[in-house]
Design a protein around this motif. Structure first.
Motif, PDB file in Angstrom:
ATOM      1  N   PHE A 157       1.389  43.232  46.870  1.00  0.00           N
ATOM      2  CA  PHE A 157       1.627  43.475  48.338  1.00  0.00           C
ATOM      3  C   PHE A 157       0.365  43.700  49.270  1.00  0.00           C
ATOM      4  O   PHE A 157      -0.342  44.360  48.881  1.00  0.00           O
ATOM      5  N   GLY A 158       0.638  43.331  50.454  1.00  0.00           N
ATOM      6  CA  GLY A 158      -0.291  43.544  51.488  1.00  0.00           C
ATOM      7  C   GLY A 158       0.008  44.898  52.283  1.00  0.00           C
ATOM      8  O   GLY A 158       0.859  45.526  51.986  1.00  0.00           O
ATOM      9  N   PRO A 159      -0.847  45.420  52.996  1.00  0.00           N
ATOM     10  CA  PRO A 159      -0.776  46.594  53.497  1.00  0.00           C
ATOM     11  C   PRO A 159       0.647  46.638  54.712  1.00  0.00           C
ATOM     12  O   PRO A 159       1.103  47.642  55.102  1.00  0.00           O
TER      13      PRO A 159
ATOM     14  N   LEU B 192      12.421  39.004  44.929  1.00  0.00           N
ATOM     15  CA  LEU B 192      12.722  40.297  44.501  1.00  0.00           C
ATOM     16  C   LEU B 192      13.774  40.966  45.276  1.00  0.00           C
ATOM     17  O   LEU B 192      13.678  41.064  46.490  1.00  0.00           O
TER      18      LEU B 192
ATOM     19  N   TYR C 184       8.896  40.138  53.437  1.00  0.00           N
ATOM     20  CA  TYR C 184       9.779  41.051  53.220  1.00  0.00           C
ATOM     21  C   TYR C 184       9.889  41.994  54.553  1.00  0.00           C
ATOM     22  O   TYR C 184       8.876  42.334  55.247  1.00  0.00           O
TER      23      TYR C 184
ATOM     24  N   PHE D   4       1.814  47.802  42.464  1.00  0.00           N
ATOM     25  CA  PHE D   4       2.435  47.458  41.179  1.00  0.00           C
ATOM     26  C   PHE D   4       1.945  48.404  40.116  1.00  0.00           C
ATOM     27  O   PHE D   4       1.082  48.838  39.986  1.00  0.00           O
TER      28      PHE D   4
ATOM     29  N   LEU E 156       6.114  43.144  55.401  1.00  0.00           N
ATOM     30  CA  LEU E 156       5.258  43.062  54.251  1.00  0.00           C
ATOM     31  C   LEU E 156       5.233  41.715  53.576  1.00  0.00           C
ATOM     32  O   LEU E 156       5.984  40.823  53.697  1.00  0.00           O
TER      33      LEU E 156
ATOM     34  N   LEU F  96      10.592  44.952  38.007  1.00  0.00           N
ATOM     35  CA  LEU F  96       9.377  45.733  38.424  1.00  0.00           C
ATOM     36  C   LEU F  96       9.453  47.046  39.044  1.00  0.00           C
ATOM     37  O   LEU F  96      10.259  47.303  39.640  1.00  0.00           O
TER      38      LEU F  96
ATOM     39  N   GLN G 228      14.607  52.384  53.513  1.00  0.00           N
ATOM     40  CA  GLN G 228      15.262  51.502  52.532  1.00  0.00           C
ATOM     41  C   GLN G 228      13.983  50.571  52.008  1.00  0.00           C
ATOM     42  O   GLN G 228      12.892  50.659  51.989  1.00  0.00           O
ATOM     43  N   GLY G 229      14.617  50.046  50.989  1.00  0.00           N
ATOM     44  CA  GLY G 229      13.668  49.343  50.107  1.00  0.00           C
ATOM     45  C   GLY G 229      13.286  47.908  50.833  1.00  0.00           C
ATOM     46  O   GLY G 229      14.133  47.482  51.841  1.00  0.00           O
ATOM     47  N   PRO G 230      12.323  47.082  50.647  1.00  0.00           N
ATOM     48  CA  PRO G 230      12.225  45.982  51.217  1.00  0.00           C
ATOM     49  C   PRO G 230      13.285  44.898  50.827  1.00  0.00           C
ATOM     50  O   PRO G 230      13.702  44.662  49.956  1.00  0.00           O
TER      51      PRO G 230
ATOM     52  N   LEU H 141       8.779  47.616  58.930  1.00  0.00           N
ATOM     53  CA  LEU H 141       7.205  47.341  58.409  1.00  0.00           C
ATOM     54  C   LEU H 141       7.335  46.003  57.665  1.00  0.00           C
ATOM     55  O   LEU H 141       8.427  45.523  57.087  1.00  0.00           O
TER      56      LEU H 141
ATOM     57  N   TYR I 293       7.133  49.623  41.403  1.00  0.00           N
ATOM     58  CA  TYR I 293       6.206  49.845  42.463  1.00  0.00           C
ATOM     59  C   TYR I 293       5.869  51.113  42.947  1.00  0.00           C
ATOM     60  O   TYR I 293       7.125  51.869  42.944  1.00  0.00           O
TER      61      TYR I 293
ATOM     62  N   LEU J 258       9.857  52.299  43.773  1.00  0.00           N
ATOM     63  CA  LEU J 258      10.737  51.237  44.083  1.00  0.00           C
ATOM     64  C   LEU J 258      10.906  50.456  42.762  1.00  0.00           C
ATOM     65  O   LEU J 258       9.879  50.021  41.971  1.00  0.00           O
TER      66      LEU J 258
ATOM     67  N   MET K 262       5.875  45.449  34.781  1.00  0.00           N
ATOM     68  CA  MET K 262       6.512  44.381  34.785  1.00  0.00           C
ATOM     69  C   MET K 262       7.399  44.544  33.589  1.00  0.00           C
ATOM     70  O   MET K 262       6.684  44.480  32.534  1.00  0.00           O
TER      71      MET K 262
ATOM     72  N   LYS L 125       1.733  52.334  52.847  1.00  0.00           N
ATOM     73  CA  LYS L 125       2.434  51.015  53.197  1.00  0.00           C
ATOM     74  C   LYS L 125       2.747  50.355  52.160  1.00  0.00           C
ATOM     75  O   LYS L 125       3.628  50.009  51.745  1.00  0.00           O
ATOM     76  N   ALA L 126       1.646  49.601  51.562  1.00  0.00           N
ATOM     77  CA  ALA L 126       1.711  48.652  50.470  1.00  0.00           C
ATOM     78  C   ALA L 126       2.130  49.227  49.174  1.00  0.00           C
ATOM     79  O   ALA L 126       1.794  50.056  48.644  1.00  0.00           O
ATOM     80  N   PRO L 127       3.348  48.506  48.835  1.00  0.00           N
ATOM     81  CA  PRO L 127       4.151  48.877  47.518  1.00  0.00           C
ATOM     82  C   PRO L 127       2.763  48.303  46.621  1.00  0.00           C
ATOM     83  O   PRO L 127       2.155  47.381  46.693  1.00  0.00           O
TER      84      PRO L 127
ATOM     85  N   GLN M  60       5.088  53.188  46.338  1.00  0.00           N
ATOM     86  CA  GLN M  60       4.653  53.196  47.904  1.00  0.00           C
ATOM     87  C   GLN M  60       4.418  54.628  48.603  1.00  0.00           C
ATOM     88  O   GLN M  60       5.160  55.242  48.628  1.00  0.00           O
TER      89      GLN M  60
ATOM     90  N   PHE N 159      15.223  44.511  45.945  1.00  0.00           N
ATOM     91  CA  PHE N 159      14.577  45.957  45.688  1.00  0.00           C
ATOM     92  C   PHE N 159      15.887  47.081  45.813  1.00  0.00           C
ATOM     93  O   PHE N 159      16.853  46.638  46.496  1.00  0.00           O
ATOM     94  N   GLY N 160      15.760  48.279  45.288  1.00  0.00           N
ATOM     95  CA  GLY N 160      16.692  49.250  45.504  1.00  0.00           C
ATOM     96  C   GLY N 160      16.041  49.999  46.722  1.00  0.00           C
ATOM     97  O   GLY N 160      15.094  49.498  47.210  1.00  0.00           O
ATOM     98  N   LYS N 161      16.797  51.119  47.044  1.00  0.00           N
ATOM     99  CA  LYS N 161      16.276  51.819  48.296  1.00  0.00           C
ATOM    100  C   LYS N 161      15.167  52.861  47.952  1.00  0.00           C
ATOM    101  O   LYS N 161      14.391  53.301  48.976  1.00  0.00           O
TER     102      LYS N 161
END
Lengths: 114, 112
Positions: free
Chosen positions: B103-105, A102, B35, A45, B90, A34, B41-43, B88, A36, A88, A48, A41-43, A38, A104-106
């Motif tokens: 995802f939420g905020p 999930l 998360y 989508f 999530l 996936l 960094q990523g989550p 943060l 995303y 992401l 996929m 705040k919220a990633p 960002q 994630f990468g950085k």
């Protein structure tokens, strides 16, 4: 342990440029990958991907997966300042006792200058 | 349609305190995951709940716990807060496990 590596970690371009973001991964029993975006705040989508070689497209964004070489790319054409964000990449392992988490990468920080 | 909601938005605590973060998934979504994302960094995966049962746990100490309620909302609890818990947090929900997560905020937790 599942692993995702994104490159570059940061990128600065001018409006109108085309960018390619990279994501390579190692995962037990691959299920999906996936992307995303960002911003604050919220990633949110984007795509996929589950099948190799099939391009997903949404406007100026597109993405493709190579399951043999274990990587994916995200392309953004004719970039705009609103594309500035962290992108992401995450992988989801398959079934067989897995929890479908999930990994994630950085992320890649993209800055688009006017 | 309402997306994933989280509360509070921001939180400031001191070391040693306890915190509870809340998440309401998208209507109809039965899977909720938590998360932690530290700056740059990523989550990182903390927990996954599906149908009110814990289905996965990441590499976090026992100070972290969570639960899912009959209406599929969820709480994340962190005890004995450390400075390193500043992040943060999530929440993500999906219809079923392994599918696209929304995802939420997030809740920005600062531990002083």
């Amino acid at each position: 342990e599942d692993k995702v590596v994104q490159s570059p970690l940061s990128l600065v371009v001018h409006e109108g440029d085309t960018v390619t973001l990279n994501c390579s991964y190692e995962v037990t029993n691959f299920r999906s990958l996936l992307w995303y975006k960002q911003e604050k705040k919220a990633p949110t989508f984007l795509f996929m991907l589950t099948s190799s070689g099939i391009e997903k497209k949404s406007g100026r964004l597109s993405s493709i997966l190579d399951k043999k070489e274990l990587f994916s790319i995200l392309n953004i054409t004719a970039t705009q300042t609103g594309d500035s964000a962290v992108y992401l990449c995450a992988v989801v392992p398959g079934s067989g006792g897995s929890n479908y988490k999930l990994t994630f990468g950085k992320g890649t920080l993209l800055t688009v200058n006017p | 349609d309402a997306g994933v909601t989280q509360s509070p938005t921001h939180l400031i605590k001191t070391r040693g305190q306890h915190v509870t973060l809340r998440c309401s998934p998208i209507s109809g979504h039965k899977s909720v995951s938590w998360y932690q994302q530290v700056l740059g960094q990523g989550p990182q995966f903390i927990f996954q709940y599906y149908e009110k049962e814990e289905r996965g746990r990441g590499n976090f100490p026992d100070r972290f716990s969570a639960r899912q309620f009959p209406n599929y909302s969820s709480e994340l609890n962190v005890n004995a807060l450390l400075l390193g818990d500043s992040a943060l947090y999530l929440c993500a929900s999906s219809l079923r496990r392994g599918e696209q997560s929304d995802f939420g905020p997030g809740t920005r937790l600062t531990v002083l």
